[in-house]
Design a protein around this motif. Structure first.
Motif, PDB file in Angstrom:
ATOM      1  N   ILE A  72      -3.440  16.906  -3.497  1.00 48.77           N
ATOM      2  CA  ILE A  72      -2.987  16.507  -2.152  1.00 48.77           C
ATOM      3  C   ILE A  72      -3.893  16.747  -1.287  1.00 48.77           C
ATOM      4  O   ILE A  72      -3.895  15.449  -0.429  1.00 48.77           O
ATOM      5  CB  ILE A  72      -1.609  17.284  -2.591  1.00 48.77           C
ATOM      6  CG1 ILE A  72      -1.204  16.989  -3.501  1.00 48.77           C
ATOM      7  CG2 ILE A  72      -1.062  16.577  -0.794  1.00 48.77           C
ATOM      8  CD1 ILE A  72       0.697  17.511  -3.699  1.00 48.77           C
ATOM      9  N   LYS A 118       1.847   9.178 -12.164  1.00 51.22           N
ATOM     10  CA  LYS A 118       3.031   9.857 -11.680  1.00 51.22           C
ATOM     11  C   LYS A 118       3.771  10.819 -11.938  1.00 51.22           C
ATOM     12  O   LYS A 118       3.966  12.220 -11.976  1.00 51.22           O
ATOM     13  CB  LYS A 118       3.747   8.613 -10.326  1.00 51.22           C
ATOM     14  CG  LYS A 118       4.073   8.255 -11.682  1.00 51.22           C
ATOM     15  CD  LYS A 118       5.339   7.094 -11.061  1.00 51.22           C
ATOM     16  CE  LYS A 118       5.803   6.296 -10.954  1.00 51.22           C
ATOM     17  NZ  LYS A 118       6.702   5.495 -10.286  1.00 51.22           N
ATOM     18  N   ASP A 156       0.245   4.365  -1.806  1.00 48.51           N
ATOM     19  CA  ASP A 156       0.773   5.426  -0.960  1.00 48.51           C
ATOM     20  C   ASP A 156       1.989   6.020  -0.807  1.00 48.51           C
ATOM     21  O   ASP A 156       2.318   6.853  -1.064  1.00 48.51           O
ATOM     22  CB  ASP A 156       0.652   4.801   0.662  1.00 48.51           C
ATOM     23  CG  ASP A 156      -0.732   4.801   0.651  1.00 48.51           C
ATOM     24  OD1 ASP A 156      -1.593   4.781   0.107  1.00 48.51           O
ATOM     25  OD2 ASP A 156      -0.743   4.012   2.310  1.00 48.51           O
ATOM     26  N   MET A 196      -5.411  13.202   0.737  1.00 49.19           N
ATOM     27  CA  MET A 196      -4.323  12.508   1.701  1.00 49.19           C
ATOM     28  C   MET A 196      -5.732  11.934   3.067  1.00 49.19           C
ATOM     29  O   MET A 196      -5.477  11.117   3.505  1.00 49.19           O
ATOM     30  CB  MET A 196      -3.626  13.684   1.859  1.00 49.19           C
ATOM     31  CG  MET A 196      -2.174  13.500   2.096  1.00 49.19           C
ATOM     32  SD  MET A 196      -1.295  12.006   1.710  1.00 49.19           S
ATOM     33  CE  MET A 196       0.326  13.019   1.573  1.00 49.19           C
ATOM     34  N   LYS A 217       2.394   8.080  -3.464  1.00 49.41           N
ATOM     35  CA  LYS A 217       1.802  10.058  -2.671  1.00 49.41           C
ATOM     36  C   LYS A 217       2.970  10.651  -1.704  1.00 49.41           C
ATOM     37  O   LYS A 217       3.399  11.554  -2.392  1.00 49.41           O
ATOM     38  CB  LYS A 217       0.892   9.951  -1.566  1.00 49.41           C
ATOM     39  CG  LYS A 217      -0.679   9.564  -2.737  1.00 49.41           C
ATOM     40  CD  LYS A 217      -1.885   8.764  -1.948  1.00 49.41           C
ATOM     41  CE  LYS A 217      -3.073   8.950  -2.267  1.00 49.41           C
ATOM     42  NZ  LYS A 217      -3.660   8.519  -1.736  1.00 49.41           N
ATOM     43  N   TYR A 241      -5.482   8.230   2.837  1.00 49.70           N
ATOM     44  CA  TYR A 241      -4.195   7.475   3.573  1.00 49.70           C
ATOM     45  C   TYR A 241      -3.888   6.759   3.498  1.00 49.70           C
ATOM     46  O   TYR A 241      -4.803   7.509   5.122  1.00 49.70           O
ATOM     47  CB  TYR A 241      -2.924   9.328   3.389  1.00 49.70           C
ATOM     48  CG  TYR A 241      -1.564   8.231   3.459  1.00 49.70           C
ATOM     49  CD1 TYR A 241      -0.896   8.618   2.864  1.00 49.70           C
ATOM     50  CD2 TYR A 241      -1.124   8.392   4.558  1.00 49.70           C
ATOM     51  CE1 TYR A 241       0.590   8.233   2.216  1.00 49.70           C
ATOM     52  CE2 TYR A 241       0.448   7.602   4.477  1.00 49.70           C
ATOM     53  CZ  TYR A 241       1.256   7.935   3.995  1.00 49.70           C
ATOM     54  OH  TYR A 241       2.526   7.620   3.682  1.00 49.70           O
ATOM     55  N   PHE A 290      -4.614  12.343  -7.950  1.00 56.11           N
ATOM     56  CA  PHE A 290      -3.800  11.934  -6.341  1.00 56.11           C
ATOM     57  C   PHE A 290      -4.028  11.312  -5.825  1.00 56.11           C
ATOM     58  O   PHE A 290      -3.600   9.644  -5.786  1.00 56.11           O
ATOM     59  CB  PHE A 290      -3.547  13.301  -6.542  1.00 56.11           C
ATOM     60  CG  PHE A 290      -2.610  13.015  -4.899  1.00 56.11           C
ATOM     61  CD1 PHE A 290      -1.027  13.058  -5.169  1.00 56.11           C
ATOM     62  CD2 PHE A 290      -2.974  12.940  -3.706  1.00 56.11           C
ATOM     63  CE1 PHE A 290      -0.446  13.135  -4.019  1.00 56.11           C
ATOM     64  CE2 PHE A 290      -2.169  12.365  -2.184  1.00 56.11           C
ATOM     65  CZ  PHE A 290      -1.285  12.564  -2.741  1.00 56.11           C
ATOM     66  N   SER A 291      -4.972  10.815  -5.793  1.00 55.54           N
ATOM     67  CA  SER A 291      -6.084   9.917  -5.628  1.00 55.54           C
ATOM     68  C   SER A 291      -5.818   7.794  -6.182  1.00 55.54           C
ATOM     69  O   SER A 291      -6.192   7.691  -5.420  1.00 55.54           O
ATOM     70  CB  SER A 291      -7.803   9.937  -5.268  1.00 55.54           C
ATOM     71  OG  SER A 291      -7.961  10.958  -5.029  1.00 55.54           O
TER      72      SER A 291
END
Length: 468
Positions: free
Chosen positions: A449, A61, A161, A453, A164, A456, A156-157
């Motif tokens: 992103i 991150k 959650d 998502m 993110k 998500y 990002f994946s």
């Protein structure tokens, strides 16, 4: 993909910890403070890169945040930010370290989920080795393209959650601060119009950068305004008008068109889907927004004749007296050259990331006589891809775009879908898709992103505009 009453879309999720909401993030404010400190002197800028290098190695991150900060620092205003050649060289060390920190722990996931990207880049490297004027440069650029694209999408994946949510909040905070901080420079021409005296650049390096980075935000907010019923519309509408005004002042024609096309595509996708949506309300809102914008433009032109002249300058970009002539001078001549080069080698192209023939725009960097870098400026990305990778390469590219688009469309939030298509459509005028070593890294972070998502997990049943 709507948010009505009790249905909650991704961008409207409410958190117990308000600092993690999609608003002003404390991490974003801290990052901006570091950026401003870096403008004091070159040693501090260099020290900041050292800090970023350390941060990139801690976890994924932080590595993603480092990649975003790298590109903002690189394209920050020259008046504020001292960015010398040594710091520029250190950029690549931080970039590779952050990319490695993200990709290596997710190596199998990268192969499983983004095998088409790896195959595409493998083809680019192999074909460039045989046909490129500078094989070493082409292979290095292809490798950088792979690192940048994989680190943003896989990274990002790989986040949870909550991570993110935090990262998107951080990005939105940063972009909001850039817009707000740029507004005062309208009254300081030596800063806001520093590069050429006509195009507005705000606190960024040049007008082109300032305009292009706002396109996804404009698409995102426009879709929110059209589709959502909430009190934030009174904040979103002024934000949209401010962004549009800034983009017009930068002269970013393609970026405005890209945002408009993205909104149109999202509306078409949802109309053609099986999801039940309130068509009439959405059509009315889209018509109302377009009508209000057109009315304000007409009134402004009537009340201020000078604005009419400025509008014509924006449309033609001071490169002709009609659209056809302006297009040819701005992009058409280059597209013709690239297409003719494609015809000379239509199967595997002429080499990735370099000009097919000697070009005055070509800037070769050599170390001990060995070419290691070449700056290229190409317009329409698809034509550039045809020139560089031929028909085989373009098939790989279409397969990659199809996969990415499928993920973005599967997104539960149409705002992110719109931002994704805006990131693609800006390549109609600026071939940033293949340059994650430059401003393209910004767009790959957003692409990561928007596609990430799709996985998500929400706590509500989406998203019809009606409760189930």
């Amino acid at each position: 993909m709507l948010d009505h009453h009790n249905n909650i879309a991704i961008s409207e999720i409410k958190f117990d910890d308000k600092s993690k909401a999609y608003g002003f993030s404390k991490y974003g404010l801290f990052s901006v403070l570091l950026l401003l400190l870096s403008s004091i002197a070159i040693p501090i800028t260099f020290a900041l890169h050292v800090i970023l290098l350390i941060a990139a190695l801690i976890n994924i991150k932080l590595a993603l945040r480092v990649l975003f900060l790298l590109i903002i620092i690189k394209f920050f205003h020259p008046v504020f930010l001292k960015y010398d050649s040594n710091t520029a060289a250190f950029y690549w060390l931080v970039f590779i370290a952050a990319s490695a920190r993200i990709i290596l722990p997710n190596f199998l996931s990268a192969f499983r989920n983004w095998g088409i990207l790896i195959l595409y880049v493998s083809f680019l490297m192999i074909s460039s080795f045989f046909v490129s004027r500078y094989p070493m440069i082409s292979c290095f650029k292809a490798f950088v393209f792979l690192l940048g694209a994989l680190s943003c999408t896989v990274g990002f994946s790989a986040l949870t959650d909550s991570e993110k949510k935090s990262f998107v909040s951080w990005i939105m905070t940063f972009m909001s601060i850039i817009i707000i901080a740029s507004i005062p420079t309208l009254f300081i021409p030596g800063i806001g119009f520093w590069i050429n005296g006509t195009g507005f650049q705000g606190i960024m390096q040049n007008p082109q950068v300032m305009g292009i980075i706002l396109s996804p935000a404009l698409a995102f907010l426009s879709i929110k305004l059209i589709r959502h019923e909430n009190n934030k519309k009174y904040v979103i509408m002024p934000a949209i008008l401010s962004i549009m005004a800034i983009m017009v002042m930068t002269g970013a024609r393609t970026s405005l068109i890209a945002a408009g096309l993205a909104v149109f595509v999202v509306l078409v996708i949802n109309f053609s889907s099986r999801i039940k949506i309130r068509h009439r309300i959405i059509i009315f809102r889209a018509f109302l927004l377009a009508s209000a914008s057109l009315f304000m433009l007409i009134m402004a032109l009537v009340l201020n004749p000078k604005l009419s002249s400025s509008l014509m300058s924006f449309i033609y970009k001071n490169r002709g007296d009609n659209i056809e002539e302006s297009f040819y001078r701005s992009r058409g001549a280059g597209l013709e050259i690239h297409y003719n080069n494609f015809l000379k080698s239509p199967i595997i192209g002429n080499g990735f990331g370099v000009f097919a023939t000697p070009d005055p725009r070509e800037k070769i960097t050599r170390v001990m006589g060995i070419p290691i870098s070449a700056a290229t400026e190409k317009g329409f990305a698809l034509v550039a891809a045809l020139e560089e990778s031929g028909a085989i390469g373009i098939l790989f590219l279409f397969a990659l775009l199809f996969k990415m688009s499928k993920l973005a469309i599967a997104n539960n939030d149409p705002g992110f879908t719109g931002a994704f298509f805006s990131c693609l459509f800006v390549n109609f005028g600026e071939a940033v898709f293949f340059s994650p070593g430059g401003i393209g890294l910004y767009f790959w972070i957003l692409i990561g992103i928007c596609t990430g998502m799709a996985s998500y997990k929400t706590n509500t049943d989406e998203i019809n505009g009606e409760s189930k």
